[in-house]
Design an enzyme around this catalytic site. Structure first.
Site, PDB file in Angstrom:
ATOM      1  N   GLU A 162      24.626  39.784  31.484  1.00  0.00           N
ATOM      2  CA  GLU A 162      24.474  39.346  32.888  1.00  0.00           C
ATOM      3  C   GLU A 162      23.434  40.168  33.643  1.00  0.00           C
ATOM      4  O   GLU A 162      23.712  40.734  34.706  1.00  0.00           O
ATOM      5  CB  GLU A 162      25.841  39.368  33.577  1.00  0.00           C
ATOM      6  CG  GLU A 162      26.844  38.462  32.868  1.00  0.00           C
ATOM      7  CD  GLU A 162      28.266  38.525  33.413  1.00  0.00           C
ATOM      8  OE1 GLU A 162      28.507  39.277  34.379  1.00  0.00           O
ATOM      9  OE2 GLU A 162      29.139  37.816  32.871  1.00  0.00           O
ATOM     10  N   ASN A 203      23.269  38.301  26.831  1.00  0.00           N
ATOM     11  CA  ASN A 203      24.270  37.271  27.121  1.00  0.00           C
ATOM     12  C   ASN A 203      24.317  37.044  28.629  1.00  0.00           C
ATOM     13  O   ASN A 203      24.211  37.990  29.404  1.00  0.00           O
ATOM     14  CB  ASN A 203      25.628  37.835  26.631  1.00  0.00           C
ATOM     15  CG  ASN A 203      26.765  36.860  26.636  1.00  0.00           C
ATOM     16  OD1 ASN A 203      26.638  35.750  26.143  1.00  0.00           O
ATOM     17  ND2 ASN A 203      27.917  37.282  27.177  1.00  0.00           N
ATOM     18  N   HIS A 239      30.696  29.054  31.013  1.00  0.00           N
ATOM     19  CA  HIS A 239      31.885  28.848  31.855  1.00  0.00           C
ATOM     20  C   HIS A 239      31.572  27.631  32.731  1.00  0.00           C
ATOM     21  O   HIS A 239      30.934  27.753  33.777  1.00  0.00           O
ATOM     22  CB  HIS A 239      32.160  30.095  32.697  1.00  0.00           C
ATOM     23  CG  HIS A 239      32.560  31.270  31.864  1.00  0.00           C
ATOM     24  ND1 HIS A 239      33.762  31.303  31.187  1.00  0.00           N
ATOM     25  CD2 HIS A 239      31.922  32.419  31.566  1.00  0.00           C
ATOM     26  CE1 HIS A 239      33.849  32.453  30.514  1.00  0.00           C
ATOM     27  NE2 HIS A 239      32.751  33.137  30.724  1.00  0.00           N
ATOM     28  N   GLU A 267      31.222  31.950  25.482  1.00  0.00           N
ATOM     29  CA  GLU A 267      32.438  32.076  26.298  1.00  0.00           C
ATOM     30  C   GLU A 267      32.867  30.713  26.861  1.00  0.00           C
ATOM     31  O   GLU A 267      33.273  30.603  28.017  1.00  0.00           O
ATOM     32  CB  GLU A 267      32.202  33.060  27.460  1.00  0.00           C
ATOM     33  CG  GLU A 267      31.711  34.420  27.012  1.00  0.00           C
ATOM     34  CD  GLU A 267      31.548  35.436  28.136  1.00  0.00           C
ATOM     35  OE1 GLU A 267      32.058  35.204  29.253  1.00  0.00           O
ATOM     36  OE2 GLU A 267      30.903  36.477  27.899  1.00  0.00           O
ATOM     37  N   ASP A 269      34.422  27.607  28.360  1.00  0.00           N
ATOM     38  CA  ASP A 269      35.604  26.949  28.919  1.00  0.00           C
ATOM     39  C   ASP A 269      35.117  25.927  29.940  1.00  0.00           C
ATOM     40  O   ASP A 269      33.999  26.017  30.436  1.00  0.00           O
ATOM     41  CB  ASP A 269      36.656  27.924  29.501  1.00  0.00           C
ATOM     42  CG  ASP A 269      36.099  28.996  30.409  1.00  0.00           C
ATOM     43  OD1 ASP A 269      35.070  28.742  31.068  1.00  0.00           O
ATOM     44  OD2 ASP A 269      36.702  30.079  30.489  1.00  0.00           O
TER      45      ASP A 269
HETATM   46  O1  G3I Z   1      44.146  46.155  32.957  1.00  0.00           O
HETATM   47  C1  G3I Z   1      44.505  45.931  34.328  1.00  0.00           C
HETATM   48  C2  G3I Z   1      45.993  46.107  34.536  1.00  0.00           C
HETATM   49  O2  G3I Z   1      46.329  47.441  34.269  1.00  0.00           O
HETATM   50  C3  G3I Z   1      46.332  45.714  35.969  1.00  0.00           C
HETATM   51  O3  G3I Z   1      47.715  45.772  36.149  1.00  0.00           O
HETATM   52  C4  G3I Z   1      45.858  44.309  36.277  1.00  0.00           C
HETATM   53  C5  G3I Z   1      46.091  43.914  37.736  1.00  0.00           C
HETATM   54  O4  G3I Z   1      45.177  42.946  38.152  1.00  0.00           O
HETATM   55  O5  G3I Z   1      44.471  44.245  36.040  1.00  0.00           O
HETATM   56  C6  G3I Z   1      44.125  44.515  34.704  1.00  0.00           C
HETATM   57  O6  G3I Z   1      42.749  44.402  34.573  1.00  0.00           O
HETATM   58  C7  G3I Z   1      42.245  43.077  34.572  1.00  0.00           C
HETATM   59  C8  G3I Z   1      41.467  42.872  33.264  1.00  0.00           C
HETATM   60  O7  G3I Z   1      40.855  41.606  33.282  1.00  0.00           O
HETATM   61  C9  G3I Z   1      42.369  42.979  32.042  1.00  0.00           C
HETATM   62  O8  G3I Z   1      43.334  41.978  32.052  1.00  0.00           O
HETATM   63  C10 G3I Z   1      41.327  42.922  35.760  1.00  0.00           C
HETATM   64  O9  G3I Z   1      42.057  42.971  36.961  1.00  0.00           O
HETATM   65  C11 G3I Z   1      40.595  41.611  35.681  1.00  0.00           C
HETATM   66  O10 G3I Z   1      39.592  41.560  36.686  1.00  0.00           O
HETATM   67  C12 G3I Z   1      39.912  41.490  34.313  1.00  0.00           C
HETATM   68  O11 G3I Z   1      39.302  40.241  34.282  1.00  0.00           O
HETATM   69  C13 G3I Z   1      38.397  40.047  33.211  1.00  0.00           C
HETATM   70  C14 G3I Z   1      37.013  39.814  33.766  1.00  0.00           C
HETATM   71  O12 G3I Z   1      36.135  39.541  32.695  1.00  0.00           O
HETATM   72  C15 G3I Z   1      36.466  40.985  34.542  1.00  0.00           C
HETATM   73  O13 G3I Z   1      35.204  40.718  35.007  1.00  0.00           O
HETATM   74  C16 G3I Z   1      38.868  38.842  32.440  1.00  0.00           C
HETATM   75  O14 G3I Z   1      40.099  39.129  31.792  1.00  0.00           O
HETATM   76  C17 G3I Z   1      37.814  38.458  31.396  1.00  0.00           C
HETATM   77  O15 G3I Z   1      38.143  37.215  30.842  1.00  0.00           O
HETATM   78  C18 G3I Z   1      36.457  38.346  32.050  1.00  0.00           C
HETATM   79  O16 G3I Z   1      35.507  38.048  31.063  1.00  0.00           O
HETATM   80  C19 G3I Z   1      34.174  37.866  31.507  1.00  0.00           C
HETATM   81  C20 G3I Z   1      33.262  38.320  30.417  1.00  0.00           C
HETATM   82  O17 G3I Z   1      33.568  39.643  30.041  1.00  0.00           O
HETATM   83  C21 G3I Z   1      31.808  38.217  30.819  1.00  0.00           C
HETATM   84  N1  G3I Z   1      31.511  36.862  31.268  1.00  0.00           N
HETATM   85  C22 G3I Z   1      32.387  36.332  32.287  1.00  0.00           C
HETATM   86  C23 G3I Z   1      33.845  36.405  31.834  1.00  0.00           C
HETATM   87  C24 G3I Z   1      34.758  35.765  32.830  1.00  0.00           C
HETATM   88  O18 G3I Z   1      34.760  36.464  34.035  1.00  0.00           O
END
Ligand code: G3I
Length: 452
Positions: A162, A203, A239, A267, A269
């Site tokens: 990104e 990516n 996405h 990725e 969806d």
């Molecule tokens: O690990 C913490 C946990 O301890 C806490 O209790 C919880 C409360 O919200 O948050 C948890 O962290 C989350 C993390 O995912 C793990 O589950 C974050 O809040 C959440 O923001 C994070 O989101 C991820 C996101 O990237 C962050 O930008 C998504 O799962 C993940 O699918 C997403 O993936 C990205 C790719 O890496 C890059 N391209 C876009 C894609 C979608 O956003």
């Protein structure tokens, strides 16, 4: 493996002796596969069909589906910087290792995600104050440490993620503002040195069609190639939104391929406004197929990874209010029309496999101290079965001690029950039930049953 076979009913004896808690009729739906797993069809074409996965999603029905249907895995969050080095110099590889181990055990390749990004960085890094020279050393060290750990185990890396804004200008990330544009070339060069065999990708999202952002990415890749900077591929995240698959997707994939790099859909969806309806799911299936076909039409498009295979684990509802149902399996881990569309595009029949049109319902009939009686009922709607096998994984250490009206085997946490000589046939509209006694302690959660 232990074989527990019996063809008699002893439920009354056991239940009579037990302090019955009443019927705990917690039911779980069955998950059905196509007749040929996606990965088998993809392998035959030499293509990737992958899914993003969390380390906690590799057991039970999720693990079964992940291992059975996909030939590549991308750690959804586990390899990101904040996950692997939460405090400076203190590494936590546990979740990433678990995913890599799972992939190796299931003959899957891993896509490493991601080394250089503006997001999900540890606070010691984002809150620190570093000179450009220090920042360069930190970044090189990160790339080298993570790639060396997984050398030979990660086939492709999203090295840079990104880097662009929507208008094609560079994103003002800590890397860009601290190190200038050449952080990208440097990162790729360090990555090549760390693991010369890994494929190195850049990516991004919203670069699926021909637009200002994808053109900026195109120009970057072109200039990197001209300068001899190591770059092997471009990842189009994809996405997407229902009804908005770019019409220039294949053309865009082709123009990157013509630069002499691979292209991967990394990725995928396709989200929709909830509630999902049959019509929206049918449209979604057609759009999944369109994305698959655009990739399959270009030789250098290596294949497609979905960003989580099921709606229960998808990131979409957390981020886009009112949107969801974006993946090929629903929240109960049952395949949606999109799943069959993917199967069809990969050369499978796209037809439901054995057991489809039938559903299995697992119930705890009674439980006491450390014992319980369970049953599984298989109901067939439009399809008849000539034989059946019901599979599940116990999540809390339960063990089956005795079964009736089925031949059940348990190996570790995995249970597989098949019909006996007299009850393999289930007519359309009919059902069959088998039962078992088992032991439990602590909790006795209801598993998801898969018919095979
Ligand atoms: O690990 C913490 C946990 O301890 C806490 O209790 C919880 C409360 O919200 O948050 C948890 O962290 C989350 C993390 O995912 C793990 O589950 C974050 O809040 C959440 O923001 C994070 O989101 C991820 C996101 O990237 C962050 O930008 C998504 O799962 C993940 O699918 C997403 O993936 C990205 C790719 O890496 C890059 N391209 C876009 C894609 C979608 O956003």
């Amino acid at each position: 493996m232990r074989s527990l076979r019996s063809g008699f009913s002893l439920a009354s004896a056991v239940v009579g002796a037990a302090a019955t808690l009443g019927a705990l009729l917690a039911a779980a739906p069955a998950a059905h596969a196509a007749d040929v797993p996606l990965r088998e069809s993809a392998d035959a074409k030499g293509k990737v069909i992958g899914t993003a996965a969390g380390g906690s999603h590799l057991t039970g029905a999720r693990g079964e589906i992940t291992g059975r249907e996909f030939n590549w895995l991308t750690p959804e969050n586990a390899m990101k910087w904040e996950a692997v080095e939460p405090s400076r110099g203190t590494y936590n590889w546990a979740e990433a290792d678990r995913i890599v181990d799972f992939a190796q055990a299931h003959g899957q390749q891993v896509r490493g995600h991601t080394l250089v990004w503006h997001s999900q960085n540890p606070s010691w890094l984002t809150g620190g104050s570093f000179t450009p020279a220090e920042l360069r050393t930190i970044l090189q060290n990160h790339i080298s440490t993570e790639m060396t750990r997984y050398k030979g185990k990660v086939a492709a890396w999203d090295v840079v993620n990104e880097a662009f804004n929507e208008d094609g200008t560079y994103r003002q990330s800590l890397w860009y503002t601290g190190l200038g544009t050449d952080y990208i070339a440097d990162a790729l060069t360090w990555a090549r040195a760390a693991d010369p065999a890994a494929k190195l990708y850049i990516n991004d999202y919203n670069v699926e069609g021909v637009n200002a952002k994808s053109t900026a990415l195109y120009n970057l890749v072109k200039s990197l190639k001209e300068r001899g900077v190591p770059i092997d591929g471009v990842g189009l995240q994809a996405h997407l939104i229902l009804g908005q698959v770019p019409s220039t997707l294949q053309q865009n994939i082709q123009r990157f391929a013509d630069l002499g790099v691979d292209v991967a859909i990394t990725e995928l969806d396709i989200r929709m406004q909830l509630p999902a309806t049959q019509a929206k799911l049918a449209q979604q299936a057609a759009e999944y197929k369109a994305v698959m076909n655009a990739c399959l039409a270009v030789a250098r498009c290596t294949g497609v990874t979905v960003w989580g295979f099921n709606d229960a684990d998808s990131w979409v509802p957390d981020v886009f209010d009112g949107y969801g149902a974006a993946t090929p399996y629903d929240e109960n881990l049952a395949p949606k029309p999109a799943y069959y569309a993917i199967a069809e595009s990969l050369g499978g029949t796209g037809q439901p496999g054995p057991g489809d049109g039938c559903k299995a319902t697992y119930s705890v009939v009674s439980q006491w101290n450390t014992g319980f009686t369970g049953q599984v009922r298989i109901d067939c709607a439009g399809t008849a079965l000539a034989s059946w096998k019901a599979n599940w994984t116990f999540a809390a250490g339960q063990r089956i001690s005795q079964a009736w009206n089925a031949n059940c085997t348990q190996s570790g946490t995995a249970v597989s029950c098949s019909n006996l000589s007299y009850n393999g046939t289930v007519p359309a509209g009919g059902s069959v039930t088998f039962g078992f006694n088992g032991t439990w302690s602590g909790s006795n959660p209801v598993p998801v049953v898969t018919l095979g």
